[in-house]
Scaffold this motif. Structure first.
Motif, PDB file in Angstrom:
ATOM      1  N   UNK A  42     -18.881  -0.510  -5.081  1.00  0.00           N
ATOM      2  CA  UNK A  42     -18.418  -1.833  -5.503  1.00  0.00           C
ATOM      3  C   UNK A  42     -17.483  -2.334  -4.394  1.00  0.00           C
ATOM      4  N   UNK A  43     -18.108  -2.763  -3.314  1.00  0.00           N
ATOM      5  CA  UNK A  43     -17.361  -3.001  -2.082  1.00  0.00           C
ATOM      6  C   UNK A  43     -16.386  -4.176  -2.159  1.00  0.00           C
ATOM      7  N   UNK A  44     -16.775  -5.259  -2.787  1.00  0.00           N
ATOM      8  CA  UNK A  44     -15.859  -6.401  -2.880  1.00  0.00           C
ATOM      9  C   UNK A  44     -14.619  -6.042  -3.688  1.00  0.00           C
ATOM     10  N   UNK A  45     -14.815  -5.333  -4.772  1.00  0.00           N
ATOM     11  CA  UNK A  45     -13.678  -4.901  -5.584  1.00  0.00           C
ATOM     12  C   UNK A  45     -12.821  -3.901  -4.814  1.00  0.00           C
ATOM     13  N   UNK A  46     -13.471  -3.025  -4.064  1.00  0.00           N
ATOM     14  CA  UNK A  46     -12.736  -2.045  -3.261  1.00  0.00           C
ATOM     15  C   UNK A  46     -11.852  -2.747  -2.237  1.00  0.00           C
ATOM     16  N   UNK A  47     -12.404  -3.734  -1.535  1.00  0.00           N
ATOM     17  CA  UNK A  47     -11.612  -4.459  -0.534  1.00  0.00           C
ATOM     18  C   UNK A  47     -10.450  -5.202  -1.169  1.00  0.00           C
ATOM     19  N   UNK A  48     -10.674  -5.768  -2.338  1.00  0.00           N
ATOM     20  CA  UNK A  48      -9.605  -6.469  -3.041  1.00  0.00           C
ATOM     21  C   UNK A  48      -8.458  -5.504  -3.370  1.00  0.00           C
ATOM     22  N   UNK A  49      -8.785  -4.350  -3.903  1.00  0.00           N
ATOM     23  CA  UNK A  49      -7.752  -3.367  -4.254  1.00  0.00           C
ATOM     24  C   UNK A  49      -7.059  -2.817  -3.008  1.00  0.00           C
ATOM     25  N   UNK A  50      -7.817  -2.578  -1.957  1.00  0.00           N
ATOM     26  CA  UNK A  50      -7.222  -2.034  -0.736  1.00  0.00           C
ATOM     27  C   UNK A  50      -6.335  -3.060  -0.036  1.00  0.00           C
ATOM     28  N   UNK A  51      -6.683  -4.332  -0.144  1.00  0.00           N
ATOM     29  CA  UNK A  51      -5.802  -5.375   0.397  1.00  0.00           C
ATOM     30  C   UNK A  51      -4.471  -5.379  -0.349  1.00  0.00           C
ATOM     31  N   UNK A  52      -4.531  -5.214  -1.672  1.00  0.00           N
ATOM     32  CA  UNK A  52      -3.309  -5.133  -2.467  1.00  0.00           C
ATOM     33  C   UNK A  52      -2.510  -3.879  -2.100  1.00  0.00           C
ATOM     34  N   UNK A  53      -3.213  -2.794  -1.835  1.00  0.00           N
ATOM     35  CA  UNK A  53      -2.556  -1.556  -1.401  1.00  0.00           C
ATOM     36  C   UNK A  53      -1.777  -1.790  -0.116  1.00  0.00           C
ATOM     37  N   UNK A  54      -2.441  -2.345   0.885  1.00  0.00           N
ATOM     38  CA  UNK A  54      -1.796  -2.587   2.180  1.00  0.00           C
ATOM     39  C   UNK A  54      -0.605  -3.533   2.020  1.00  0.00           C
ATOM     40  N   UNK A  55      -0.764  -4.552   1.201  1.00  0.00           N
ATOM     41  CA  UNK A  55       0.320  -5.510   0.972  1.00  0.00           C
ATOM     42  C   UNK A  55       1.528  -4.817   0.337  1.00  0.00           C
ATOM     43  N   UNK A  56       1.305  -4.107  -0.749  1.00  0.00           N
ATOM     44  CA  UNK A  56       2.416  -3.444  -1.455  1.00  0.00           C
ATOM     45  C   UNK A  56       3.060  -2.367  -0.585  1.00  0.00           C
ATOM     46  N   UNK A  57       2.244  -1.586   0.108  1.00  0.00           N
ATOM     47  CA  UNK A  57       2.786  -0.546   0.987  1.00  0.00           C
ATOM     48  C   UNK A  57       3.589  -1.165   2.126  1.00  0.00           C
ATOM     49  N   UNK A  58       3.121  -2.284   2.659  1.00  0.00           N
ATOM     50  CA  UNK A  58       3.849  -2.970   3.737  1.00  0.00           C
ATOM     51  C   UNK A  58       5.191  -3.488   3.252  1.00  0.00           C
ATOM     52  N   UNK A  59       5.216  -4.015   2.041  1.00  0.00           N
ATOM     53  CA  UNK A  59       6.483  -4.490   1.484  1.00  0.00           C
ATOM     54  C   UNK A  59       7.470  -3.341   1.300  1.00  0.00           C
ATOM     55  N   UNK A  60       6.972  -2.201   0.879  1.00  0.00           N
ATOM     56  CA  UNK A  60       7.860  -1.081   0.568  1.00  0.00           C
ATOM     57  C   UNK A  60       8.267  -0.291   1.818  1.00  0.00           C
ATOM     58  N   UNK A  61       7.309   0.029   2.678  1.00  0.00           N
ATOM     59  CA  UNK A  61       7.563   0.894   3.832  1.00  0.00           C
ATOM     60  C   UNK A  61       7.728   0.150   5.145  1.00  0.00           C
ATOM     61  N   UNK A  62       7.183  -1.047   5.231  1.00  0.00           N
ATOM     62  CA  UNK A  62       7.115  -1.781   6.487  1.00  0.00           C
ATOM     63  C   UNK A  62       5.674  -1.797   6.969  1.00  0.00           C
ATOM     64  N   UNK A  63       5.245  -2.882   7.614  1.00  0.00           N
ATOM     65  CA  UNK A  63       3.830  -3.049   7.961  1.00  0.00           C
ATOM     66  C   UNK A  63       3.285  -2.068   8.990  1.00  0.00           C
TER      67      UNK A  63
END
Length: 105
Positions: A42-63
């Motif tokens: 389910x590639x579109x859903x996977x990319x959506x979730x992974x984009x949220x992952x990168x966003x949240x991780x960047x906010x918490x740890x730094x980009x």
């Protein structure tokens, strides 16, 4: 995959009921959901979730943190599975840049 879906669904409910939950935890949840969707093709859903992952991780740890790097790796894997090689290579390049900077320090 069914038990993973149930577990992640319950985890999502817990996080949404507690808005004070950190971006670190949100990142981990989105990464796991993205990995599950990748395994289910389910590639579109996977990319959506992974984009949220990168966003949240960047906010918490730094980009540029290595904690963000796995999100780029899994997103690249999705693009590769979709035969979108240019996008996959761009994400792999970002992953290499992050690790190079980390190892150079």
């Amino acid at each position: 995959h069914k038990s993973a879906e149930i577990f992640l669904g319950r985890a999502s409910c817990c996080i949404y009921k507690h808005p004070e939950c950190t971006n670190e935890i949100r990142s981990k949840l989105h990464r796991q959901q993205g990995k599950l969707y990748l395994a289910q093709n389910k590639f579109d859903q996977a990319l959506n979730e992974l984009a949220k992952d990168v966003y949240c991780a960047s906010l918490f740890y730094g980009p540029e943190s290595i904690q963000v790097a796995p999100g780029y790796f899994y997103a690249a894997s999705v693009f590769y599975a979709q035969h979108r090689i240019e996008q996959a290579l761009a994400f792999y390049d970002k992953l290499v840049d992050i690790w190079f900077k980390f190892l150079a320090n």
